[in-house]
Design an enzyme around this catalytic site. Sequence first.
Site, mmCIF file in Angstrom:
data_model
loop_
_atom_site.group_PDB
_atom_site.id
_atom_site.type_symbol
_atom_site.label_atom_id
_atom_site.label_comp_id
_atom_site.label_asym_id
_atom_site.label_seq_id
_atom_site.Cartn_x
_atom_site.Cartn_y
_atom_site.Cartn_z
ATOM 1 N N ASN A 17 4.494 16.473 19.372
ATOM 2 C CA ASN A 17 3.376 17.350 19.369
ATOM 3 C C ASN A 17 3.151 17.732 20.695
ATOM 4 O OD1 ASN A 17 1.486 15.501 20.702
ATOM 5 N ND2 ASN A 17 2.070 13.942 19.032
ATOM 6 N N PHE A 18 1.816 18.431 20.862
ATOM 7 C CA PHE A 18 1.576 19.245 21.899
ATOM 8 C C PHE A 18 0.716 18.703 22.903
ATOM 9 C CE2 PHE A 18 1.583 22.292 18.446
ATOM 10 C CZ PHE A 18 2.866 23.133 18.888
#
Length: 404
Positions: free
Chosen positions: A214-215
Site C-alpha cells: 500500500n502507499f
Amino acid sequence: MGALKGKHIVLGITGGIAAYKSAALLRLFVKAGAEVQVVMTPAAKEFITPVTLSALSGKPVVSEFFTANTGEWHSHVDLGLWADAMVIAPATACTIAKMANGVADNMLVTTYLSAREPVFVAPAMDLDMMAHPSTTRNLDLLRSYGNHIIEPAEGELASHLVGKGRMEEPEGIFRYLEEYFERREAASPLKGRKVLITGGPTVERIDPVRYISNFSTGKMAFALADEAVRRGAEVTVVAGPTTAAPSHKGVKVVRVESALEMLAACRGEFPGSDVAIMCAAVADYRVKNQAATKIKREGHEPPALELVANPDIAATLGAEKRPGQILVGFALETDNGPANALGKMERKNLDMVVLNSLADKGAGFATDTNRVAIFRRGAEEPMTFPLKPKTEVAADILNAIESL
Ligand code: PMT
C-alpha cells in the site's frame, strides 16, 4: 543530567565580539550528546571562522541561502523543523531588532521565523545599546512571542566600559537549556517509558519481483517516534519497507518486510513496552503460495492469486495486553469513519483509536499533513483536530496518550 542528549540544536551566531565564546558553547552541547547545526550571519564570520565551528560541530556551517558554486539550497524551513531548540548566542541589537520585527534578510532570521521549538536568545552588546528603549522594546517583543531571554551579565565590556551587556558565559547558557529540557521532560508522563510504534507498509511477496502493498510511507510513525523521544521516552519503531527515517538518533528502528515479520518483531518488543502505537498499514492478505521464481508472462494464462488473511497485529497485542499497558490503534477509512473506528477499538481491545480518512484532502498516506479524530475508551466524544503537519498531529496524539 543528560537532558540535551540526542537533542537537535540550531546555534545562531551573530556579529559581536562574544562570538568567540560560541565555540565553547558549541563544545558543551556536543559533549552533552546534542547534534548542533551552526547558522551564522555574514557579520559573525568577521569574529569567528566557520572552519572552527564546522570542525567542532561536525557539520558544514550554514550562512547563505544557497551555496554559490553548486546552487545547493539551504532550507531554513527544514532546519526550523529539525530543531528541538534554537539558541542565538551572541545576539546583537541588530539581530534582536530583526527577529522582533520579522526582517528576514539573512539565513539566521529566516530560520528563527521557521522555528517551531523554543528559542533562547543570549544578548551581547554595549551597555548603552542594551539600555536603549528600542532594545528594551524589542526584547519585550521577543518575550511576548514566547522566546527565552538569557539575561546578559554586568561586567567589563569590549568598549572597556562597565555595565550590563556581557553575554552570559557558555556554561550558564548550557545550564539554562539543560534545566529547561529537564523540567519539560520531568513534566511528561512518557519520560522513561518504553514506547513501541509500528509504521510504514508491509510488503507481501507474490514472487521474487512482485508484491502486494500500500502507499504508506512511515512519515506519521516517525513523527510520533521523534515526538515521543522529545518527551523523554525510549522508542522502538518496527517499520515496514520505507525510505523514511526518524530525525532523532535516539529512535531504535527494526526493519521488517512482511506482516508476519512485523508481528514477530512486535511480539518480541511488546511485553517490555508501556505504550504501543499501531500506525503501520499492514497488508490484510498475503499470497498463499509464493512463487520461488519469477512468474513468466509469455505462454501462460494470468495466474489466479490465492490470498490468505494475515494476522491482525493490533488485535494480537490487544489480546496479550497486561494491565497498565496502553495500546493505541489507527483507523484509516474512506467512509463511516467514526463507526469503523469504534468497532476497531472493541475488536482489537484498544485504549484509543486515531481516525484518519482518505476522504479528507491532505490526510492519510504519504502527505506531510494529516487530519485526525481521537477516540478514547470511555470518552463520550472524540477529540477532533484540523488539518496539520504530521509533526503537530504527533504531538496531539501523544498529549491524548498522556491524558490516559
Ligand atoms: O505512513 P504514512 O504515509 O505517513 O501514512 C500514515 C497512515 C495513513 C498509514 C496512518 O496514519 C494510518 O492510518 N495507519 C493505519 C493504517 C491501517 O492499516 O488502518 P486499518 O484501519 O486498516 O487498521 C486498523 C488498525 O489495525 C491499525 O492500527 C493497523 O496498524 C492495525 N492492523 C491492521 C491490520 C493488521 N493485519 N494488523 C494490524 O495491526
